[in-house]
Design an enzyme around this catalytic site. Structure first.
Site, mmCIF file in Angstrom:
data_model
loop_
_atom_site.group_PDB
_atom_site.id
_atom_site.type_symbol
_atom_site.label_atom_id
_atom_site.label_comp_id
_atom_site.label_asym_id
_atom_site.label_seq_id
_atom_site.Cartn_x
_atom_site.Cartn_y
_atom_site.Cartn_z
ATOM 1 N N LEU A 191 10.869 -20.562 -3.959
ATOM 2 C CA LEU A 191 10.255 -19.746 -3.357
ATOM 3 C C LEU A 191 8.869 -20.018 -4.764
ATOM 4 C CD1 LEU A 191 9.179 -17.017 -2.082
ATOM 5 C CD2 LEU A 191 10.379 -15.611 -3.663
ATOM 6 N N ASP A 242 0.602 -1.206 0.120
ATOM 7 C CA ASP A 242 0.023 0.004 0.042
ATOM 8 C C ASP A 242 1.192 1.583 -0.058
ATOM 9 O OD1 ASP A 242 -2.415 1.186 0.177
ATOM 10 O OD2 ASP A 242 -3.084 1.163 1.929
ATOM 11 N N HIS A 256 2.802 2.968 -9.330
ATOM 12 C CA HIS A 256 2.074 2.165 -8.991
ATOM 13 C C HIS A 256 3.653 0.992 -10.187
ATOM 14 C CE1 HIS A 256 -1.902 2.057 -7.616
ATOM 15 N NE2 HIS A 256 -2.186 2.570 -8.706
HETATM 16 C C1 FPP Z 1 -1.911 0.545 -3.340
HETATM 17 O O1 FPP Z 1 -1.882 1.305 -3.235
HETATM 18 C C2 FPP Z 1 -1.906 -0.761 -4.225
HETATM 19 C C3 FPP Z 1 -2.636 -0.982 -5.123
HETATM 20 C C4 FPP Z 1 -3.550 -1.260 -5.623
HETATM 21 C C5 FPP Z 1 -1.499 -1.555 -6.559
HETATM 22 C C6 FPP Z 1 -0.576 -2.570 -6.243
HETATM 23 C C7 FPP Z 1 0.638 -2.929 -7.262
HETATM 24 C C8 FPP Z 1 1.623 -2.976 -7.279
HETATM 25 C C9 FPP Z 1 2.428 -2.435 -6.259
HETATM 26 C C10 FPP Z 1 2.400 -3.365 -8.399
HETATM 27 C C11 FPP Z 1 2.007 -4.488 -8.491
HETATM 28 C C12 FPP Z 1 3.080 -5.675 -9.588
HETATM 29 C C13 FPP Z 1 2.640 -6.179 -9.588
HETATM 30 C C14 FPP Z 1 4.244 -7.349 -11.093
HETATM 31 C C15 FPP Z 1 1.533 -6.911 -10.399
HETATM 32 P P1 FPP Z 1 -2.502 2.526 -3.449
HETATM 33 O O2 FPP Z 1 -2.509 2.662 -4.936
HETATM 34 O O3 FPP Z 1 -3.745 2.716 -3.011
HETATM 35 O O4 FPP Z 1 -1.785 4.101 -2.456
HETATM 36 P P2 FPP Z 1 -2.179 4.775 -1.502
HETATM 37 O O5 FPP Z 1 -3.386 4.596 -0.619
HETATM 38 O O6 FPP Z 1 -1.310 5.915 -1.900
HETATM 39 O O7 FPP Z 1 -3.593 5.586 -2.897
#
Ligand code: FPP
Length: 263
Positions: free
Chosen positions: A148, A37, A54
């Site tokens: 893994l 997050d 992201h």
């Molecule tokens: C939440 O942060 C994050 C997500 C919804 C997406 C997570 C995805 C990745 C870290 C990349 C994934 C990679 C692969 C290879 C599938 P947020 O956007 O809610 O952050 P915020 O709370 O600060 O707005």
């Protein structure tokens, strides 16, 4: 390298980096699950669009996968997209749905070389075809690996998963294959998407939020939780080791009491 960072049983504690933890290599959590997050806030702090966060978060996925492998973690489950994330603006959803392709397009050879097995939990049928194709290909190409397990929770929601498990069991009861009174916890565990995986030992959530957001509600019953204010793109090897250090200092009692506390 690993033996420099990990306290060998009976040996001198060693480290080549003051920030790094001295971990007990006999007590590395088998299954670590992470709610990644804070990508949006990471981007906002830099006046960048959310998708930049992201993209940076994807790089952290690589870093943490390598570190998990190096530390001897057996399963790493990453919450990459929840069933609720479809509510986000369409361009952001489209970007997130392209990330598995980019990640696996770039790093699949490395995962194969490291003997990593890619898996997925979640509703794959309703993913865009290009996302499904990338994940299926990675799962197929790594199916024979026994290192893994890198388990992506993609279009995953725990309540939907449990609902589906209940449906499967109810059908078996209706068809007289199972008696209602024989339904037990292991039957429910076996009907979940994680049936072949051990339960998580350690759950990490980044960015300061302290909630589960519909993630592995059944599986986390006895998991140790660790929360950090670090935003996911800033999360790194040291933070993972810190989490494991805290985990190792905890006493897991599973509802019982410690031996020394018995009268
Ligand atoms: C939440 O942060 C994050 C997500 C919804 C997406 C997570 C995805 C990745 C870290 C990349 C994934 C990679 C692969 C290879 C599938 P947020 O956007 O809610 O952050 P915020 O709370 O600060 O707005």
């Amino acid at each position: 390298m690993l033996d420099k960072l990990i306290r060998k049983k009976g040996g001198e504690p060693k480290t080549d980096n003051a920030d790094r933890q001295l971990l007990d290599e006999t007590a590395i959590p088998g299954h670590v699950a992470i709610i990644m997050d804070g990508n949006g806030r990471w981007a906002k702090k830099r006046s960048l669009p959310r998708i930049a966060g992201h993209h940076e978060g994807m790089k952290t996925v690589r870093k943490i996968t390598r570190e998990a492998d190096r530390l001897g973690i057996k399963v790493l489950t990453l919450y990459a997209f929840s069933t609720e994330n479809w509510k986000r603006p369409k361009p952001e959803v489209e970007f997130l749905m392209r990330l598995p392709e980019e990640f696996l397009g770039t790093y699949l050879p490395e995962l194969v070389e490291r003997n990593v097995r890619v898996r997925m939990i979640g509703d794959h049928e309703h993913l865009p075809p290009h996302t499904r194709r990338a994940i299926t290909r990675a799962m197929d190409e790594t199916a024979g690996n026994d290192g893994l397990i890198l388990n992506f929770a993609m279009n995953y929601g725990s309540r939907a998963e449990i609902t589906e498990a209940v449906r499967t069991i109810a059908k078996a009861v209706a068809e007289n294959r199972v008696k209602a009174e024989d339904i037990d916890e292991s039957m429910i565990t076996d009907a979940l998407m994680t049936a072949e995986l051990p339960e998580p030992d350690l759950l990490i959530r980044t960015s300061g939020e302290v909630r589960l957001s519909n993630f592995m509600l059944w599986q986390l019953a006895y998991t140790e939780f660790w929360f950090t204010d670090t935003l996911w793109p800033d999360f790194n090897e040291d933070r993972l080791q810190e989490a494991i250090g805290v985990y190792q200092a905890r006493s897991r009692r599973y509802g019982g009491v410690d031996k020394e506390d018995t009268d």
